[in-house]
Design a protein around this motif. Sequence first.
Motif, PDB file in Angstrom:
ATOM      1  N   CYS A 132       0.897  -1.217   0.115  1.00  0.00           N
ATOM      2  CA  CYS A 132       0.085  -0.139  -0.012  1.00  0.00           C
ATOM      3  C   CYS A 132       0.855   1.264   0.050  1.00  0.00           C
ATOM      4  O   CYS A 132       0.320   2.296   0.177  1.00  0.00           O
ATOM      5  CB  CYS A 132      -0.874   0.016   1.278  1.00  0.00           C
ATOM      6  SG  CYS A 132      -2.070  -1.191   1.274  1.00  0.00           S
ATOM      7  N   CYS A 156       0.109   4.411  -2.449  1.00  0.00           N
ATOM      8  CA  CYS A 156      -1.059   5.258  -2.437  1.00  0.00           C
ATOM      9  C   CYS A 156      -0.791   6.276  -1.127  1.00  0.00           C
ATOM     10  O   CYS A 156      -1.069   7.449  -1.139  1.00  0.00           O
ATOM     11  CB  CYS A 156      -2.099   4.428  -1.822  1.00  0.00           C
ATOM     12  SG  CYS A 156      -2.978   3.543  -3.509  1.00  0.00           S
ATOM     13  N   TYR A 167      -6.066   8.157   4.349  1.00  0.00           N
ATOM     14  CA  TYR A 167      -5.439   6.839   3.890  1.00  0.00           C
ATOM     15  C   TYR A 167      -4.327   6.713   5.041  1.00  0.00           C
ATOM     16  O   TYR A 167      -3.808   5.314   5.294  1.00  0.00           O
ATOM     17  CB  TYR A 167      -4.704   6.866   2.552  1.00  0.00           C
ATOM     18  CG  TYR A 167      -4.523   5.348   2.075  1.00  0.00           C
ATOM     19  CD1 TYR A 167      -5.654   4.593   1.815  1.00  0.00           C
ATOM     20  CD2 TYR A 167      -3.201   4.942   1.719  1.00  0.00           C
ATOM     21  CE1 TYR A 167      -5.437   3.245   1.150  1.00  0.00           C
ATOM     22  CE2 TYR A 167      -2.986   3.656   1.411  1.00  0.00           C
ATOM     23  CZ  TYR A 167      -4.170   2.932   1.180  1.00  0.00           C
ATOM     24  OH  TYR A 167      -3.925   1.685   0.342  1.00  0.00           O
ATOM     25  N   ALA A 211      -5.999   5.152   7.701  1.00  0.00           N
ATOM     26  CA  ALA A 211      -6.393   3.554   7.357  1.00  0.00           C
ATOM     27  C   ALA A 211      -5.212   2.668   7.487  1.00  0.00           C
ATOM     28  O   ALA A 211      -5.582   1.632   7.974  1.00  0.00           O
ATOM     29  CB  ALA A 211      -7.405   3.660   6.060  1.00  0.00           C
ATOM     30  N   ASP A 246      -8.614  -0.191   3.111  1.00  0.00           N
ATOM     31  CA  ASP A 246      -9.943   0.435   2.475  1.00  0.00           C
ATOM     32  C   ASP A 246     -10.971   0.066   3.503  1.00  0.00           C
ATOM     33  O   ASP A 246     -12.003   0.683   3.457  1.00  0.00           O
ATOM     34  CB  ASP A 246     -10.175  -0.212   0.808  1.00  0.00           C
ATOM     35  CG  ASP A 246      -9.105   0.271  -0.031  1.00  0.00           C
ATOM     36  OD1 ASP A 246      -8.608   1.388   0.436  1.00  0.00           O
ATOM     37  OD2 ASP A 246      -9.378  -0.193  -1.141  1.00  0.00           O
ATOM     38  N   ARG A 247     -10.850  -1.188   4.371  1.00  0.00           N
ATOM     39  CA  ARG A 247     -12.163  -1.284   5.078  1.00  0.00           C
ATOM     40  C   ARG A 247     -12.463   0.013   6.242  1.00  0.00           C
ATOM     41  O   ARG A 247     -13.495  -0.171   6.541  1.00  0.00           O
ATOM     42  CB  ARG A 247     -11.846  -2.526   5.869  1.00  0.00           C
ATOM     43  CG  ARG A 247     -10.827  -2.469   6.975  1.00  0.00           C
ATOM     44  CD  ARG A 247     -10.830  -3.647   7.846  1.00  0.00           C
ATOM     45  NE  ARG A 247     -10.088  -4.785   7.208  1.00  0.00           N
ATOM     46  CZ  ARG A 247     -10.363  -6.287   6.993  1.00  0.00           C
ATOM     47  NH1 ARG A 247     -11.645  -6.390   7.214  1.00  0.00           N
ATOM     48  NH2 ARG A 247      -9.595  -6.927   6.409  1.00  0.00           N
ATOM     49  N   LEU A 300     -12.159   3.063   4.964  1.00  0.00           N
ATOM     50  CA  LEU A 300     -12.493   4.076   4.073  1.00  0.00           C
ATOM     51  C   LEU A 300     -14.193   3.884   3.812  1.00  0.00           C
ATOM     52  O   LEU A 300     -14.453   4.460   2.899  1.00  0.00           O
ATOM     53  CB  LEU A 300     -11.567   4.389   2.983  1.00  0.00           C
ATOM     54  CG  LEU A 300     -10.244   4.465   3.469  1.00  0.00           C
ATOM     55  CD1 LEU A 300      -9.291   4.579   2.087  1.00  0.00           C
ATOM     56  CD2 LEU A 300     -10.081   5.829   4.054  1.00  0.00           C
TER      57      LEU A 300
END
Length: 474
Positions: free
Chosen positions: A300, A303, A329, A332, A393-394, A396
């Motif tokens: 990740c 990003c 992010y 996250a 992403d969970r 977000l």
Amino acid sequence: MYGLLELSGASTEILLVAAGALVAYKVAKALNAPLAHVPGPWYSRFTELVHTVSIAQGKAWSDVIELHRTYGPIVRLGPNRISVTDVASLETVLGANGFHKGEIYQAFIFARQNNIVSTSDPVAHKRLKKMMAPVFSTVSVQKLEPLILDVGVQKVVNILEKSSADGTPVDMFKLMMHMTLDIISTIAFGGSFNLLESESVPIMGWLHSTTMLGIGRTLFGNTLAPMIFRKYQREYEMFIEHTIDMIERRRKQKDPPKDILQALIEAVDEDTGMGLSTEEIASNAFILMGVILLLTHPECMKCLVSEIDEAIPSIGEPITHAKVQNLPYLNAILQETLRLRCPAGVDLPRKVSPQGANLCNLFIPGGTEITLLYNTIMQDERNFDNPNTFAPDRWLASPEEVSETKRAFLPFSAGPRVCLGRALAWMELRVTMATLLRKFEFELVPNQDLRPVSRLALEPADGKAMVMVTKRTV
């Protein structure tokens, strides 16, 4: 002689019958014990030795995950011990409803004083929390940011710049551990351990001995453990002496800085007028050392770096918490890292109140020890979809989904016993992660065993995480 042999044979038969009767009695008792209705492996009816060995091997949390996959959200681990991962039941266990801490918390006694972690007395805990809460407020923690940057983050940057220039790998696990301990010792004990500059004071050895002695206390008691583990006891006492000496020097200092240590020294109970003794201050400052910075997951990286670069356009721009605390992010990534690699890798149990409780639609009698392994809870498929997958992403998703997800997110515990230092931990995590990724690129050295095991905290199996570092220029 023949009569003696006959007597011996008869005695043997009597002993065998007696032994058989005893075994039958034990089996019958186990089958009808108060926890007989709780699912679990057969041996848990008779002993919790298997679980104890698993703890000693540093893999209790992962072993218990497998048991929950087999038996469900409530599992028996021993004659008087269960593990629970059901969120609704956990809210009962961690709430303000009389579930006291288990015996293992006595391992956290430091300087022969109970502290806000070790005490199981709700009145004592309330007193300590009331005195310490203002010290860890968001406003108080914000004032510590310059110190975190100066004592910790900037020194790490200097070390990584040298590593990049020399083309040599660096142990990021050790570096982050040393940075955290230097920061915590400065704000909690009044002076840095200076582990980032040298290791003249054997803090890591003392911490290991303190942890091992604590485990020994839970197994053999407070009287026998120091006699059995004499080396650990000696180093534990050296640690106490060192920290109390630092605190006493601060007590005598004129115009001391307004840091956490000074706030603890000046803290007074409004109801009793009592302050914290030197030993209590050392004990409660010591619990701050459980904070360990966790490295982000490499897949990740792109990003996250993009988000940080956008927030901090110039590579030479100072990075402050105000600039990065709301980066979605980044938060996250950190939340998902804490979910998968929660630093608290050890069992932190509670004891069911005398009247008993209903958990997972089963009545659990008073006095039962409830194992709380937060890594197990946060990797249960009933609490998180694809629990073994690193999925930032969970966090977000929609606010409603995230709110439900957070019910099982317990890296800092929950309820009245929630970690007081979490605001400090979040500041250190955000600022450090953003600084390192804005200034450097990292590559893992191959052929390392990075599987998480529980030792002093959750750490790589090899006890290190070697990386190659490249300094960014834009």
